[in-house]
Design an enzyme around this catalytic site. Structure first.
Site, PDB file in Angstrom:
ATOM      1  N   GLU A 265      -2.129  12.021  -2.318  1.00  0.00           N
ATOM      2  CA  GLU A 265      -1.233  10.876  -2.467  1.00  0.00           C
ATOM      3  C   GLU A 265      -0.037  11.296  -3.329  1.00  0.00           C
ATOM      4  OE1 GLU A 265      -2.929   7.041  -3.596  1.00  0.00           O
ATOM      5  OE2 GLU A 265      -0.993   6.335  -4.321  1.00  0.00           O
TER       6      GLU A 265
ATOM      7  N   ARG B 181      -6.592  -0.564 -11.625  1.00  0.00           N
ATOM      8  CA  ARG B 181      -7.601  -0.941 -10.638  1.00  0.00           C
ATOM      9  C   ARG B 181      -8.998  -0.974 -11.273  1.00  0.00           C
ATOM     10  NH1 ARG B 181      -8.129  -2.048  -5.125  1.00  0.00           N
ATOM     11  NH2 ARG B 181      -6.030  -1.494  -4.460  1.00  0.00           N
TER      12      ARG B 181
ATOM     13  N   GLU C 128     -12.007   2.605   1.541  1.00  0.00           N
ATOM     14  CA  GLU C 128     -12.566   2.867   0.215  1.00  0.00           C
ATOM     15  C   GLU C 128     -13.820   2.075  -0.153  1.00  0.00           C
ATOM     16  OE1 GLU C 128      -8.506   2.153  -1.390  1.00  0.00           O
ATOM     17  OE2 GLU C 128      -8.999   3.852  -2.659  1.00  0.00           O
TER      18      GLU C 128
HETATM   19  N1  LUZ Z   1      -2.783   3.981  -4.533  1.00  0.00           N
HETATM   20  C1  LUZ Z   1      -1.836   3.274  -5.164  1.00  0.00           C
HETATM   21  C2  LUZ Z   1      -3.981   3.480  -4.285  1.00  0.00           C
HETATM   22  O1  LUZ Z   1      -0.750   3.806  -5.394  1.00  0.00           O
HETATM   23  N2  LUZ Z   1      -2.097   2.011  -5.533  1.00  0.00           N
HETATM   24  C3  LUZ Z   1      -3.282   1.420  -5.315  1.00  0.00           C
HETATM   25  O2  LUZ Z   1      -3.477   0.270  -5.670  1.00  0.00           O
HETATM   26  C4  LUZ Z   1      -4.278   2.177  -4.682  1.00  0.00           C
HETATM   27  N3  LUZ Z   1      -5.487   1.664  -4.473  1.00  0.00           N
HETATM   28  C5  LUZ Z   1      -6.407   2.399  -3.893  1.00  0.00           C
HETATM   29  C6  LUZ Z   1      -6.105   3.699  -3.514  1.00  0.00           C
HETATM   30  N4  LUZ Z   1      -4.909   4.217  -3.704  1.00  0.00           N
HETATM   31 MO1  MOS Z   2      -6.013   6.696  -2.111  1.00  0.00          MO
HETATM   32  S1  MOS Z   2      -7.357   6.911  -3.565  1.00  0.00           S
HETATM   33  O1  MOS Z   2      -4.893   7.854  -1.919  1.00  0.00           O
HETATM   34  O2  MOS Z   2      -6.234   5.431  -1.164  1.00  0.00           O
END
Ligand code: LUZ
Ligand code: MOS
Length: 754
Positions: A230, A308, A710
């Site tokens: 990500e 989160r 997830e």
């Molecule tokens: N990535 C993000 C995530 O940038 N914001 C989120 O709330 C999130 N939640 C789950 C997985 N990736």
């Molecule tokens: Mo994510 S933890 O890149 O949904």
């Protein structure tokens, strides 16, 4: 319900024909990059001597921060991370330089010849130590509901405790990598294995000091991401781009497994403290938690992940008085990052531990407390959102009934009574997970659809295919909306010149966000085609529909084919392309109050996990995991079941065997698969059964098919508590510990604890 289909990549996957970055045909003059990274976790760089390395035949140039024409900055949420270290290093594996050579082997040889002198500074590897030293990434965040202080004084039971959950290596099959190729006038095209093409584009532009339109990112597909790509796919692509900017030659960089494991961040380890208060009816009256997140040496996504954790700190339970705080602790580890669940799993492990300890103290089954506190309709979460269409109790009771929990339990009791050296344990794990990026601003997506004049269709979105089959779902949405067969639709690569300013493929939301955009684009195209069709069949537009590759009038098939209508529209100079934008409605969140409605909806489920522990060896097997999951109206059950099973295995791995280990100098010891164990076929549950609970789905989900990426990972937390129960069945003196992963070594110690 929509027609399902196999993953559209399955044919090329099994034939080895699917293209990944490393499969691209490279230009003849391609050069190869390799990072030279810090051999110490913290210190001042006194001197680096590149002369011997530069003299190796085939080494073209070694890049450092001095070669950066823009900013030496890759931090997203907080600008606190250089691309290449300048005069200090903050983690073992921090990139310092980028060797570019005519082959990988030459670059490797050169790397060994770089001399570096570092004046070492003290190293922090744990979150607890960081907190003691007040070493933080940012200021702490707190959520609260009701009045915990007052509530605790009214409780019949108040139990406190401590937990630790370790990090987790993403171990995507395809390591990080990219291929950057110069175009005209200083433009660069980068094929990247990233979940976030726009993040790569934006950061590359910033570091190179060029406008974003000079950088094109193309993503074919990833061999897995799990959050690890990500944010952390970015630096490698940016490094290659810097080299291209200077050399005007293509540069390829694919990390080998060791380098990838050493240099990239992982799931965040958390050290946490809890205090839980119950009344005599086992209602949880108050819950307090302090989470110490081991963020590593820079922010990366840690603040969002910390947030989160707070969102999911009460999991599937209603707690009227909540007070939770999270600290992002700055340590000398590689910056930890997104990993499937994104801080949610770490939060849920804590309340499940609190409940386990409370049950143990009171002398009852954990299940009784869980069951007495499951979320109900209109309950309020600590962040102010009101729970609606709640399936927490539905999935729980359906699981108990459909999987005959009473019978399972009796079998276990009988087994334990009749076996001295093997003990079984069972646990229930409910999961409630919020769907949407918690950062409201990120919840949008676009789709660009071309109907070509022969009637075939090309679909571009911001979604990145990483094995989760999002392209298959996008194809289903387009084909279903346009009323044409699947083979008329092609999913294009994810490319920033076709679909711009995208959010990463993350947060389980990719199919929802991009799918809604696809649907919108198709609807607009159909409106135009319907006008053309109405003239051809002389019927009112309202009577026209498109199905089975034909125009239908009043629900009856006409003689006009899809191809004919497209050709006619072309002749009438009607636009056959459409770009649509979707932004999730309703959601909002006010960070100054820490209240709002951040999630489009929640996904619910319950897992029953049974295990057998070998009480001579400390080893264990997961006998079965039986799940009732809320898919809404699944548009592709095969794909969704795959997500559930994969996430479950990953969650079990995190809770039971995957043991990240750094020494006190901050050096990663678990740096290969010989020292870092992940679930294999023998450690996978012997059976996994998944039942879809019948629900109405949710309109905020694409075609009411709820996000699935997830939430099921957290079913894996059940394995921890099932093993714990088996250990306790063998050794009454065992004192519950919440120190994951529950490795066979720890099980063995527990079995013989006095
Ligand atoms: N990535 C993000 C995530 O940038 N914001 C989120 O709330 C999130 N939640 C789950 C997985 N990736
Ligand atoms: Mo994510 S933890 O890149 O949904």
């Amino acid at each position: 319900m929509m027609k399902t289909m196999k993953n559209i990549d399955s044919f090329t996957h099994v034939r080895g024909e699917s293209l990944f970055v490393d499969d691209l045909i490279t230009r003849q003059d391609t050069l190869y990059g390799l990072v030279f990274d810090s051999p110490k976790a913290h210190g001042k760089i006194k001197h680096v001597d590149y002369t011997k390395a530069e003299q190796v035949k085939g080494v073209v140039k070694i890049f450092t921060y001095k070669d950066i024409l823009g900013e030496n900055q890759i931090g997203g949420i907080i600008p606190d991370e250089p691309l290449w270290a300048e005069d200090e290093v903050h983690f073992w594996g921090q990139p310092i330089a980028f060797i570019v050579a005519t082959s990988e082997a030459i670059a490797k040889k050169a790397r060994l010849l770089i001399d570096i002198e570092i004046e070492e500074l003290s190293v922090i590897t744990t979150a607890k130590e960081a907190k003691e030293k007040q070493s933080f990434i940012n200021t702490p965040r707190s959520f609260s509901l009701g009045d915990t202080d007052a509530a605790f004084s009214d409780c019949d039971y108040v139990i406190e405790g401590e937990t630790f959950s370790n990090g987790q290596e993403h171990l995507y099959l395809e390591t990080q990598g990219c291929y950057a190729v110069p175009q005209e006038n200083g433009s660069i095209k980068i094929t990247s294995s990233t979940q976030g093409p726009t993040a790569v584009q934006k950061t590359a532009a910033k570091v190179l000091g060029v406008p974003m339109h000079k950088i094109e990112i193309d993503v074919i597909r990833l061999g897995g991401g799990f959050g690890g790509k990500e944010d952390q796919a970015t630096p490698w692509s940016v490094m290659a781009a810097v080299a291209v900017q200077h050399l005007n030659k293509p540069v390829k960089y694919i990390l080998n497994r060791h380098d990838d494991m050493r240099m990239t961040g992982k799931r965040h380890p958390y050290s946490s403290f809890f205090k839980i208060g119950l009344d005599k009816n086992l209602k949880i009256v108050a819950f307090e938690a302090e989470f110490l997140q081991n963020a590593g040496a820079a922010a990366d996504l840690s603040p969002a992940i910390a947030e989160r954790t707070l969102f999911h700190a009460t999991n599937s339970y209603f707690v009227p008085n909540v007070s939770t705080t999270v600290y992002s602790c700055k340590t000398n580890l590689p910056p930890n990052t997104a990993f499937r669940g994104f801080g949610g799993p770490q939060g849920m492990f804590v309340i499940e531990s609190a409940i386990a300890k409370a049950a143990d103290t009171i002398g009852i089954d954990k299940r009784k407390i869980q069951e007495a506190n499951l979320l109900a309709e209109n309950d309020e979460f600590s962040y102010g959102q009101i729970a609606t269409n709640v399936e927490a109790q539905n999935t729980w009771f359906t699981a108990k009934e459909k999987f005959e929990l009473d019978k399972l339990e009796k079998e276990i009791t009988d087994f334990n009574a009749n076996n001295a050296h093997f003990k079984k344990g069972i646990s229930l794990m409910p999961v409630t997970f919020g769907i949407s990026f918690t950062n409201t601003m990120m919840n949008h997506a676009r789709a660009l659809i071309h109907i070509y004049q022969d009637g075939s269709v090309g679909v571009s979105t911001g979604a990145v295919e990483m094995g989760q089959s999002v392209n298959t779902k996008m194809l289903q949405v387009a084909q279903n909306a346009l009323g044409i067969s699947a083979n008329k639709v092609k999913l294009e690569t994810t490319n920033t010149t076709r679909v711009a300013n995208t959010s990463p493929s993350a947060a389980s939301s990719t199919a929802d966000l991009n799918g809604k955009a696809v649907l919108k684009a198709c609807t607009a195209l159909l409106e135009r085609l319907a006008i053309v069709a109405s003239k051809m069949v002389t019927a009112d537009v309202s009577k026209i529909s498109f199905q089975e590759d034909y125009v239908f009038v009043d629900g009856k098939k006409s003689k006009i084919t899809w191809e004919a209508i497209v050709a006619q529209a072309m002749a009438e100079r009607i636009a056959l392309s459409e770009n649509a934008h979707y932004a999730t409605p309703v959601i909002h969140f006010d960070k100054t109050k820490e209240k709002g409605h951040p999630f489009a909806y929640h996904v619910y489920g319950t897992a029953i996990t049974s295990v057998t522990v070998d009480c001579v060896r400390g080893t264990y097997e997961i006998d079965s995991v039986k799940i009732v999951h809320d898919f809404g109206e699944s548009m592709n059950f095969g794909v969704d079941i795959g997500q559930v099973e994969g996430a479950l295995a990953q969650g079990i791995g995190w809770m039971t065997m995957e043991e990240i280990s750094y020494n006190s100098d901050g050096r990663l010891l678990s740096n290969a698969l010989s020292t870092y164990k992940v679930p294999d076929i023998f450690s996978a549950p012997k059976t996994i059964e998944t039942i879809a609970v019948e629900t109405d789905g949710n309109d905020m989900a694409i075609h009411k098919s709820k996000a699935v990426g997830e939430p099921p990972l957290m079913y894996g937390i059940g394995a921890y508590f099932a093993i714990q129960q088996a250990v306790k069945a063998f050794n009454k003196n065992y004192k519950l510990k919440f120190d994951s992963p529950f490795t066979p070594e720890k099980v063995l110690m527990g079995l013989y604890e006095k």
